[in-house]
Motif scaffolding. Structure first.
Motif, mmCIF file in Angstrom:
data_model
loop_
_atom_site.group_PDB
_atom_site.id
_atom_site.type_symbol
_atom_site.label_atom_id
_atom_site.label_comp_id
_atom_site.label_asym_id
_atom_site.label_seq_id
_atom_site.Cartn_x
_atom_site.Cartn_y
_atom_site.Cartn_z
ATOM 1 N N MET A 251 52.514 -3.200 87.515
ATOM 2 C CA MET A 251 53.575 -4.119 87.747
ATOM 3 C C MET A 251 54.787 -3.721 86.994
ATOM 4 O O MET A 251 54.864 -2.809 86.105
ATOM 5 C CB MET A 251 53.337 -5.564 87.581
ATOM 6 N N ASP A 252 56.112 -3.956 87.512
ATOM 7 C CA ASP A 252 57.230 -3.706 86.857
ATOM 8 C C ASP A 252 57.694 -4.751 86.020
ATOM 9 O O ASP A 252 56.841 -5.920 85.715
ATOM 10 C CB ASP A 252 58.233 -3.574 87.898
ATOM 11 N N ALA A 253 58.844 -4.482 85.152
ATOM 12 C CA ALA A 253 59.048 -5.593 84.187
ATOM 13 C C ALA A 253 59.432 -7.031 84.858
ATOM 14 O O ALA A 253 59.393 -8.137 83.954
ATOM 15 C CB ALA A 253 60.360 -5.121 83.486
ATOM 16 N N ALA A 254 59.686 -7.144 86.010
ATOM 17 C CA ALA A 254 60.026 -8.311 86.538
ATOM 18 C C ALA A 254 58.873 -9.117 87.236
ATOM 19 O O ALA A 254 58.977 -10.132 87.859
ATOM 20 C CB ALA A 254 61.198 -8.093 87.879
ATOM 21 N N GLY A 255 57.506 -8.499 86.888
ATOM 22 C CA GLY A 255 56.421 -9.189 87.463
ATOM 23 C C GLY A 255 55.964 -8.727 88.664
ATOM 24 O O GLY A 255 54.967 -9.210 89.327
ATOM 25 N N LYS A 256 56.543 -7.671 89.387
ATOM 26 C CA LYS A 256 56.216 -7.598 90.966
ATOM 27 C C LYS A 256 55.157 -6.188 91.049
ATOM 28 O O LYS A 256 55.277 -5.296 90.072
ATOM 29 C CB LYS A 256 57.363 -7.261 91.622
ATOM 30 N N THR A 257 54.415 -6.278 91.790
ATOM 31 C CA THR A 257 53.703 -5.012 92.012
ATOM 32 C C THR A 257 54.638 -3.620 92.160
ATOM 33 O O THR A 257 55.500 -3.656 92.963
ATOM 34 C CB THR A 257 52.591 -5.141 93.604
ATOM 35 N N ASP A 258 53.984 -2.639 91.476
ATOM 36 C CA ASP A 258 54.734 -1.446 91.237
ATOM 37 C C ASP A 258 54.012 -0.290 90.943
ATOM 38 O O ASP A 258 54.212 0.384 90.087
ATOM 39 C CB ASP A 258 55.853 -1.547 90.348
ATOM 40 N N GLY A 259 52.845 -0.048 91.929
ATOM 41 C CA GLY A 259 52.035 1.178 91.552
ATOM 42 C C GLY A 259 50.495 0.839 92.016
ATOM 43 O O GLY A 259 50.443 0.302 93.035
ATOM 44 N N GLY A 260 49.671 1.274 91.120
ATOM 45 C CA GLY A 260 48.219 0.996 91.623
ATOM 46 C C GLY A 260 47.867 -0.405 91.695
ATOM 47 O O GLY A 260 48.486 -1.146 90.921
ATOM 48 N N THR A 261 46.828 -0.640 92.702
ATOM 49 C CA THR A 261 46.316 -1.922 93.122
ATOM 50 C C THR A 261 45.032 -2.287 92.719
ATOM 51 O O THR A 261 44.191 -1.229 92.568
ATOM 52 C CB THR A 261 46.857 -2.331 94.363
ATOM 53 N N VAL A 262 44.411 -3.210 92.710
ATOM 54 C CA VAL A 262 43.079 -3.687 92.793
ATOM 55 C C VAL A 262 42.746 -4.482 94.014
ATOM 56 O O VAL A 262 43.387 -5.738 94.084
ATOM 57 C CB VAL A 262 42.714 -4.438 91.502
ATOM 58 N N THR A 263 41.941 -4.189 94.815
ATOM 59 C CA THR A 263 41.530 -5.028 96.113
ATOM 60 C C THR A 263 40.500 -5.489 95.736
ATOM 61 O O THR A 263 39.446 -4.859 95.352
ATOM 62 C CB THR A 263 41.464 -4.237 97.330
ATOM 63 N N VAL A 264 40.195 -7.015 95.743
ATOM 64 C CA VAL A 264 39.002 -7.869 95.342
ATOM 65 C C VAL A 264 38.563 -8.490 96.693
ATOM 66 O O VAL A 264 39.161 -9.359 96.976
ATOM 67 C CB VAL A 264 39.388 -8.797 94.182
ATOM 68 N N GLU A 265 37.302 -8.222 96.932
ATOM 69 C CA GLU A 265 36.632 -9.098 98.198
ATOM 70 C C GLU A 265 36.410 -10.522 97.577
ATOM 71 O O GLU A 265 36.882 -11.114 98.577
ATOM 72 C CB GLU A 265 35.588 -8.308 98.383
ATOM 73 N N LEU A 266 35.931 -10.597 96.363
ATOM 74 C CA LEU A 266 35.611 -11.914 95.995
ATOM 75 C C LEU A 266 35.754 -12.221 94.695
ATOM 76 O O LEU A 266 35.212 -11.033 93.778
ATOM 77 C CB LEU A 266 34.018 -12.504 96.398
ATOM 78 N N LEU A 267 36.617 -13.150 93.915
ATOM 79 C CA LEU A 267 36.375 -13.373 92.380
ATOM 80 C C LEU A 267 36.097 -14.748 92.361
ATOM 81 O O LEU A 267 36.704 -15.731 92.982
ATOM 82 C CB LEU A 267 38.005 -13.112 92.037
ATOM 83 N N SER A 268 34.677 -14.931 91.977
ATOM 84 C CA SER A 268 34.221 -16.213 91.799
ATOM 85 C C SER A 268 34.023 -16.384 90.203
ATOM 86 O O SER A 268 33.632 -15.345 89.623
ATOM 87 C CB SER A 268 32.902 -16.460 92.673
ATOM 88 N N THR A 269 34.372 -17.490 89.658
ATOM 89 C CA THR A 269 33.965 -17.914 88.312
ATOM 90 C C THR A 269 32.958 -19.054 87.859
ATOM 91 O O THR A 269 32.977 -19.952 88.804
ATOM 92 C CB THR A 269 35.305 -17.936 87.834
ATOM 93 N N GLY A 270 32.383 -18.953 86.886
ATOM 94 C CA GLY A 270 31.617 -19.947 86.473
ATOM 95 C C GLY A 270 32.503 -20.853 85.526
ATOM 96 O O GLY A 270 33.675 -20.883 85.548
ATOM 97 N N ASP A 271 31.766 -21.601 84.507
ATOM 98 C CA ASP A 271 32.715 -22.140 83.738
ATOM 99 C C ASP A 271 33.474 -21.070 82.691
ATOM 100 O O ASP A 271 32.850 -20.145 82.055
ATOM 101 C CB ASP A 271 31.646 -22.870 82.420
ATOM 102 N N VAL A 272 34.744 -21.534 82.823
ATOM 103 C CA VAL A 272 35.480 -20.518 81.509
ATOM 104 C C VAL A 272 36.301 -21.481 80.785
ATOM 105 O O VAL A 272 37.020 -22.457 81.182
ATOM 106 C CB VAL A 272 36.661 -19.938 82.556
#
Length: 442
Positions: free
Chosen positions: A184-205
């Motif tokens: 990401m760039d300094a403004a917080g926007k995507t600016d380069g490589g990415t991660v594509t995630v089919e599913l992100l599921s979480t238990g207790d955090v």
């Protein structure tokens, strides 16, 4: 292929020298330096204990039913960044003390990460120098971190992350909890490589960023989707709880098609937020309660980006300056089944890297915001002195409140409308009986 069993450090190192592809530990091993699994090697069972960095993966590795222990400030599981392709890295049934840190940097240009039933019992990422920056703040890395740091947009990581959990009520991880993002760039926007995630599921955090009181430019998150992450679905199946200063509970800077939280979302620290959006979300559904306890700890914020639909069970805040709902961008639909409640008055809160005074308004649509339809199934109430229950400065096309709007503090108004909303939300959409301290919507 037969699994080779090993019960000592010497046997483990010997199996790796012999080129064994499948190795099974029969016990917990300690007293060795950082260990690298060569390409294609699988390791299961038992445990590994290290005094510094832990287990390094290379490419096409599988680790399962394994525990890894390092000092909390160290990295328990990480990857070799000298390889071009990570292949498929699989983590299954893993428990660690120390950070899990998987990244694309240096030579890494592709890879797939599959993680299931992974628990980070303890970790401390506060000392990490590398942090994403955006929206006036830096963000602490997570106890579980998957990060594409390559500036080239052609570099893509793919992932499926199921039942990732971190910390416990008595021992929250320090820093962020679960962290997934790209470049990401300094403004917080995507600016380069990415991660594509089919599913992100979480238990207790459970996480506590350990950020010093009054710090305006550093945050953490319980579950944090950073810019450069493109997620098909987030599922928060376990409770997500944060405890410290500037600890967001659920925070999105990335792109998520569907986000579903079915367990409680709770913040206990100052300037925390139950759910905050700076990125792009299709549909958001939080079917459990959001509660925040702390000075300036807000319930739900749409600060930037886009959000098509947001629905909640209930939102309650208990601190001064703790706004219930604040919308600063376009939001076609907002639904809250059981209502909004705030208990506090005016207090300091962190907003985009700046500490400022806020009143604990229950429902606020800012001048830059617009909501197509607001549906509240219960009450909207505030208790703070002079705190407005509903403040609509931006546009609202339709609003339906099944319960009551109550401004119970001295000198408080139930509803404050801009001129455009005074015309738009005229009777019979809103029928008000105004008393000195209470407004009833029928």
């Amino acid at each position: 292929m037969v699994w080779r069993t090993v019960g000592t450090v010497e046997e483990l190192l010997g199996a790796l020298r012999d080129g064994e592809r499948k190795i099974e530990l029969t016990t917990t091993l300690s007293g060795m330096g950082s260990l690298m699994l060569p390409p294609g090697v699988s390791l299961r069972g038992g445990g590994l204990e290290f005094g510094a960095k832990g287990l390094r993966l290379s490419s096409n590795n599988t680790i399962e039913n394994l525990s890894v222990t390092v000092p909390d400030h160290e990295i328990a599981i990480y990857n070799d960044v000298s390889v071009k392709d990570l292949g498929t890295l699989t983590l299954r049934g893993i428990t660690v003390r120390g950070q899990i840190y998987l990244q694309a940097s240096n030579n890494v240009r592709s890879g797939i990460v599959h993680a299931k039933d992974v628990h980070v019992a303890s970790a401390d990422t506060r000392g990490r120098f590398d942090r994403p920056t955006g929206f006036g703040v830096e963000a602490l890395q997570g106890a579980f971190t998957l990060w594409n740091r390559q500036s080239d947009p052609a570099v893509v990581l793919h992932a499926r992350l199921e039942n990732i959990s971190a910390g416990s009520r008595g021992e929250p991880v320090r820093g962020s909890g679960v962290f997934v993002g790209g470049h990401m760039d300094a403004a917080g926007k995507t600016d380069g490589g990415t991660v594509t995630v089919e599913l992100l599921s979480t238990g207790d955090v459970h996480s506590d960023g350990g950020i010093a009181p009054g710090t305006p430019d550093l945050i953490s998150g319980g579950v944090f989707v950073i810019s450069g992450a493109e997620v098909d679905e987030v599922q928060n199946l376990g409770s997500t709880t944060t405890y410290g200063q500037n600890d967001m509970v659920l925070d999105n800077w990335g792109s998520v098609r569907r986000w579903n939280a079915t367990a409680p979302v709770t913040s206990h620290g100052p300037s925390g937020i139950g759910f905050v959006n700076f990125g792009d979300i299709g549909r958001l559904n939080v079917s459990a309660a959001i509660e925040t306890h702390g000075l300036g700890a807000r319930g739900f914020n749409v600060y930037d980006g886009s959000l098509q639909s947001a629905s909640f069970k209930s939102i309650a805040t208990y601190g001064d300056g703790s706004v219930g709902v604040q919308v600063s961008r376009e939001l076609p639909e907002l639904t809250i089944a059981q209502g909004i409640m705030t208990k506090g008055g005016t207090g300091r809160s962190l907003v985009k890297g700046v500490m400022m005074d806020l009143s604990a308004i229950a429902l606020s649509v800012k001048p830059t915001g617009h909501v197509g339809r607001i549906s509240i199934g219960g009450d909207i109430s505030t208790e703070g002195v002079g705190v407005v229950a509903v403040e609509l400065e931006g546009g609202v096309d339709f609003m339906d409140v099944s319960g009551q709007i109550e401004a119970l503090g001295a000198g408080a108004d139930g509803i404050r409308l801009s001129a455009q909303n005074a015309d738009r939300l005229a009777l019979p959409v809103i029928k008000a009986e105004r008393g000195r301290e209470k407004v009833v919507i029928s």
